[in-house]
Design a protein around this motif. Structure first.
Motif, PDB file in Angstrom:
ATOM      1  N   LEU A 183       0.834  -1.192   0.000  1.00 17.84           N
ATOM      2  CA  LEU A 183       0.000   0.000   0.000  1.00 17.84           C
ATOM      3  C   LEU A 183       0.873   1.249   0.000  1.00 17.84           C
ATOM      4  N   ASP A 184       0.467   2.246  -0.757  1.00 20.01           N
ATOM      5  CA  ASP A 184       1.255   3.473  -0.829  1.00 20.01           C
ATOM      6  C   ASP A 184       0.919   4.382   0.356  1.00 20.01           C
ATOM      7  N   PRO A 185       1.685   5.459   0.554  1.00 19.41           N
ATOM      8  CA  PRO A 185       1.457   6.319   1.724  1.00 19.41           C
ATOM      9  C   PRO A 185       0.050   6.907   1.800  1.00 19.41           C
ATOM     10  N   ALA A 186      -0.558   7.219   0.659  1.00 13.78           N
ATOM     11  CA  ALA A 186      -1.915   7.765   0.695  1.00 13.78           C
ATOM     12  C   ALA A 186      -2.900   6.732   1.225  1.00 13.78           C
ATOM     13  N   ALA A 187      -2.744   5.468   0.812  1.00 15.18           N
ATOM     14  CA  ALA A 187      -3.618   4.408   1.321  1.00 15.18           C
ATOM     15  C   ALA A 187      -3.372   4.161   2.798  1.00 15.18           C
ATOM     16  N   VAL A 188      -2.104   4.232   3.218  1.00 13.20           N
ATOM     17  CA  VAL A 188      -1.780   4.082   4.638  1.00 13.20           C
ATOM     18  C   VAL A 188      -2.444   5.183   5.448  1.00 13.20           C
ATOM     19  N   GLN A 189      -2.412   6.407   4.938  1.00 13.26           N
ATOM     20  CA  GLN A 189      -3.067   7.498   5.657  1.00 13.26           C
ATOM     21  C   GLN A 189      -4.576   7.282   5.733  1.00 13.26           C
ATOM     22  N   GLU A 190      -5.175   6.799   4.642  1.00 13.65           N
ATOM     23  CA  GLU A 190      -6.616   6.554   4.643  1.00 13.65           C
ATOM     24  C   GLU A 190      -7.008   5.554   5.722  1.00 13.65           C
ATOM     25  N   ILE A 191      -6.200   4.512   5.886  1.00 17.43           N
ATOM     26  CA  ILE A 191      -6.522   3.460   6.853  1.00 17.43           C
ATOM     27  C   ILE A 191      -6.212   3.895   8.276  1.00 17.43           C
ATOM     28  N   THR A 192      -5.096   4.574   8.483  1.00 14.46           N
ATOM     29  CA  THR A 192      -4.672   4.937   9.838  1.00 14.46           C
ATOM     30  C   THR A 192      -5.260   6.259  10.320  1.00 14.46           C
ATOM     31  N   GLU A 193      -5.759   7.081   9.378  1.00 14.14           N
ATOM     32  CA  GLU A 193      -6.341   8.387   9.709  1.00 14.14           C
ATOM     33  C   GLU A 193      -5.340   9.286  10.435  1.00 14.14           C
ATOM     34  N   LEU A 194      -4.099   9.243  10.006  1.00 14.72           N
ATOM     35  CA  LEU A 194      -3.040  10.048  10.601  1.00 14.72           C
ATOM     36  C   LEU A 194      -2.763  11.283   9.759  1.00 14.72           C
ATOM     37  N   SER A 195      -2.020  12.231  10.342  1.00 13.90           N
ATOM     38  CA  SER A 195      -1.552  13.374   9.562  1.00 13.90           C
ATOM     39  C   SER A 195      -0.570  12.884   8.502  1.00 13.90           C
ATOM     40  N   TRP A 216      -2.420  -1.352  12.702  1.00 13.95           N
ATOM     41  CA  TRP A 216      -2.098  -0.059  13.314  1.00 13.95           C
ATOM     42  C   TRP A 216      -3.327   0.556  13.974  1.00 13.95           C
ATOM     43  N   GLY A 217      -4.471   0.406  13.301  1.00 19.08           N
ATOM     44  CA  GLY A 217      -5.678   1.031  13.822  1.00 19.08           C
ATOM     45  C   GLY A 217      -5.750   2.493  13.448  1.00 19.08           C
ATOM     46  N   ALA A 218      -6.853   3.125  13.788  1.00 19.61           N
ATOM     47  CA  ALA A 218      -7.088   4.515  13.393  1.00 19.61           C
ATOM     48  C   ALA A 218      -6.618   5.484  14.472  1.00 19.61           C
ATOM     49  N   GLY A 219      -5.791   6.447  14.060  1.00 14.84           N
ATOM     50  CA  GLY A 219      -5.455   7.562  14.931  1.00 14.84           C
ATOM     51  C   GLY A 219      -4.375   7.316  15.955  1.00 14.84           C
ATOM     52  N   ARG A 220      -3.779   6.126  15.984  1.00 10.73           N
ATOM     53  CA  ARG A 220      -2.754   5.866  16.988  1.00 10.73           C
ATOM     54  C   ARG A 220      -1.415   6.448  16.552  1.00 10.73           C
ATOM     55  N   SER A 221      -0.730   7.067  17.479  1.00 10.66           N
ATOM     56  CA  SER A 221       0.594   7.608  17.176  1.00 10.66           C
ATOM     57  C   SER A 221       1.594   6.470  17.024  1.00 10.66           C
ATOM     58  N   ARG A 222       2.740   6.795  16.485  1.00 10.64           N
ATOM     59  CA  ARG A 222       3.803   5.806  16.347  1.00 10.64           C
ATOM     60  C   ARG A 222       4.198   5.209  17.695  1.00 10.64           C
ATOM     61  N   ILE A 223       4.367   6.059  18.687  1.00 14.22           N
ATOM     62  CA  ILE A 223       4.790   5.575  20.006  1.00 14.22           C
ATOM     63  C   ILE A 223       3.734   4.659  20.605  1.00 14.22           C
ATOM     64  N   GLU A 224       2.466   5.045  20.489  1.00 16.41           N
ATOM     65  CA  GLU A 224       1.383   4.206  21.014  1.00 16.41           C
ATOM     66  C   GLU A 224       1.355   2.859  20.309  1.00 16.41           C
ATOM     67  N   PHE A 225       1.478   2.881  18.993  1.00 18.00           N
ATOM     68  CA  PHE A 225       1.425   1.642  18.229  1.00 18.00           C
ATOM     69  C   PHE A 225       2.562   0.703  18.620  1.00 18.00           C
ATOM     70  N   LEU A 226       3.779   1.227  18.682  1.00 24.27           N
ATOM     71  CA  LEU A 226       4.918   0.370  18.995  1.00 24.27           C
ATOM     72  C   LEU A 226       4.850  -0.153  20.425  1.00 24.27           C
ATOM     73  N   ARG A 227       4.444   0.680  21.352  1.00 24.94           N
ATOM     74  CA  ARG A 227       4.363   0.228  22.746  1.00 24.94           C
ATOM     75  C   ARG A 227       3.361  -0.898  22.900  1.00 24.94           C
ATOM     76  N   GLU A 228       2.204  -0.760  22.237  1.00 25.37           N
ATOM     77  CA  GLU A 228       1.193  -1.814  22.330  1.00 25.37           C
ATOM     78  C   GLU A 228       1.636  -3.063  21.575  1.00 25.37           C
ATOM     79  N   THR A 229       2.225  -2.871  20.403  1.00 31.15           N
ATOM     80  CA  THR A 229       2.659  -4.004  19.592  1.00 31.15           C
ATOM     81  C   THR A 229       3.724  -4.824  20.298  1.00 31.15           C
ATOM     82  N   LEU A 230       4.620  -4.156  21.005  1.00 31.58           N
ATOM     83  CA  LEU A 230       5.749  -4.840  21.633  1.00 31.58           C
ATOM     84  C   LEU A 230       5.403  -5.460  22.980  1.00 31.58           C
ATOM     85  N   THR A 231       4.121  -5.575  23.271  1.00 28.17           N
ATOM     86  CA  THR A 231       3.705  -6.311  24.472  1.00 28.17           C
ATOM     87  C   THR A 231       3.511  -7.790  24.183  1.00 28.17           C
ATOM     88  N   SER A 232       3.456  -8.162  22.900  1.00 28.73           N
ATOM     89  CA  SER A 232       3.182  -9.560  22.547  1.00 28.73           C
ATOM     90  C   SER A 232       4.176 -10.060  21.504  1.00 28.73           C
TER      91      SER A 232
END
Length: 477
Positions: A183-195, A216-232
């Motif tokens: 997926l290209d950056p525009a599609a990534v933005q559409e799915i993640t709803e990030l700036s 990644w989910g919608a609206g999560r920052s990079r730090i939030e995503f990595l912190r949650e991802t690295l719990t499992s």
């Protein structure tokens, strides 16, 4: 799960299907070879296309290392249980070879209305039975192409999929090729709803692989995503890289060592040889074939300095997929920490090196984005965007806009990339760019200077152009 981000790919397939429905080709049927790396979403795309078409279809997926007899039996059963008009005509039939198996699809397909035949993981069928390609060519030429059928051949082994179209192979000249990319950056933005800036971060981390972008989910920052991802230790972000590498490169293989050397930052041939050779440098007779294979399979990309002077020996190597690059540099070492419940330490380590890693990783994406934006009214002659460096990497110019590559006729601009969250492109950056400018063959004192900056520019800098995150993202919209 909602299907997003494949509008261009669906449009390509729709165009081929429309040609079948309109009967505009030299034959009634058409064939498409759909190639792409593993986990890039080819199977999901094929399924979505079939569902949206509203037409009868067969979607058969091969199984790796299966015996050919069982594979043929499953293919015939798939045709017999499909909505093809003549499916009942092949019910109960058996096939002793692929000629007979593929013939069942030709028998079952309607003569007067369009239908779809999708064969997924074609390289595994080629691997199982050397007669498959010849049988495919025979049945296509004699039977399937005479019917309004769109045949889609899907596969992840890029070398095999490209070989299907080689002039010395049976199916040569019979199919249109399309490559399914992440997926290209525009599609990534559409799915993640990030700036725009945050979406580019998400693109670098996930590589645009649909499974990872969706996680990644919608609206999560990079730090939030990595912190949650690295719990499992079972999170997709950790698992996908290991599965991808194990599928092609055992942990003990030389190729794996070379990949890890490049992934952890080594860019030159000599540095890669030293890093991957253990106690001594890896011999050229071993390293060169490995690098050639990695480039053929599109896992490793090479860059050459762009200027008016040829410099083919000054290559720089990089992992082509930014997710795999991130996994090798940051996540592989994090897995033991996550497995013992210390994902917090892994997250802290990644954050400590994030700015420097991102600064290098974003450069290929920015160059590719500018290549999509240009030429334009301001830069009507820019047909190539690259970088320049000498053997000492001093100076190293991030951006060169030229009329062509690999050897430019004229240099239209030179520039710098500064992708920092807390500092704009400033006078210090500008002065550093001007000091290195004249080292580039083809530049002059009046060569326009440009910048790409995440945080804008300081006032009163005599730049010809500055692109920001929104501009980079706009290249993909």
């Amino acid at each position: 799960m909602q299907f997003k981000g494949r509008a261009d790919d669906l449009r390509l397939l729709d165009g081929q299907l429309k040609a079948v429905m309109d009967g505009t080709g030299s034959a009634r049927g058409r064939a498409v070879i759909m190639a792409g790396r593993r986990r890039v979403g080819k199977s999901r795309l094929a399924q979505e296309f079939c569902d949206r078409s509203g037409l009868p279809y067969v979607l058969f997926q091969a199984t790796r290392a299966r015996n050919p007899e069982g594979e043929r039996a499953d293919f015939v059963a798939s045709v017999a249980s499909s909505p093809f008009a003549g499916a009942d005509l092949v019910a109960g039939l058996s096939a002793t070879d692929w000629n007979q198996a593929l013939r069942t699809a030709a028998i079952a397909a309607a003569d007067d209305s369009p239908s779809l035949l999708v064969i997924d993981e074609v390289p595994w069928l080629v691997e199982q039975d050397r007669e498959f390609e010849g049988a495919l060519q025979t049945i296509w030429d004699r039977h399937l192409s005479a019917k309004p059928v769109l045949l889609v051949l899907v596969g992840s082994d890029l070398s095999v999929m490209e070989a299907l179209q080689s002039h010395d192979r049976p199916f040569f000249g019979r199919a249109t090729k399309m490559t399914v990319r992440p997926l290209d950056p525009a599609a990534v933005q559409e799915i993640t709803e990030l700036s725009a800036a945050e979406a580019i971060d998400a693109q670098l981390i996930t590589g645009g692989f649909p499974e990872l972008v969706q996680s990644w989910g919608a609206g999560r920052s990079r730090i939030e995503f990595l912190r949650e991802t690295l719990t499992s230790p079972l999170s997709p972000l950790l698992v996908a890289g290991e599965l991808s590498l194990l599928g092609e490169f055992p942990e003990s293989s030389r190729s794996r060592l070379v990949l890890e050397a490049i992934g952890t930052g080594e860019r030159t041939y000599s540095a890669i040889a030293a890093q991957s050779g253990g106690t001594g440098a890896l011999p050229a007779g071993t390293l060169t074939p490995i690098l050639n294979t990695l480039q053929t399979t599109r896992i490793v990309a090479t860059d050459l300095p762009l200027s008016t002077k040829s410099d083919t020996k000054n290559k720089r190597y990089r992992i082509a997929d930014s997710y795999l690059r991130f996994w090798l540099a940051c996540l592989e070492r994090a897995i033991p920490l996550v497995e013992r419940g210390r994902g917090d330490l892994a997250s802290t380590r990644i954050e400590r090196t994030w700015t420097s890693w991102r600064g290098r990783a974003v450069e290929p994406l920015i160059r590719e984005s500018l290549q999509r934006l240009l030429p334009d009214d301001r830069w009507p002659h820019v047909e190539a965007v690259g970088g320049w460096w000498n053997r000492q990497n001093n100076p190293e110019i991030d951006l060169i806009g030229a009329d062509r590559d690999p050897v430019a006729g004229s240099i239209e601009f030179a520039g710098s990339i500064k992708w920092l969250e807390d500092r704009p492109f400033d006078r210090h950056d500008y002065d550093e760019l001007t000091r290195g400018l004249l080292a580039v063959p083809g530049t002059a004192f009046d060569t326009p200077l440009v910048a790409v900056s995440r945080s804008g520019t300081a006032p009163d800098l005599p730049l010809a152009m500055c692109w920001g995150p929104e501009d980079i993202l706009a290249a993909w919209q």
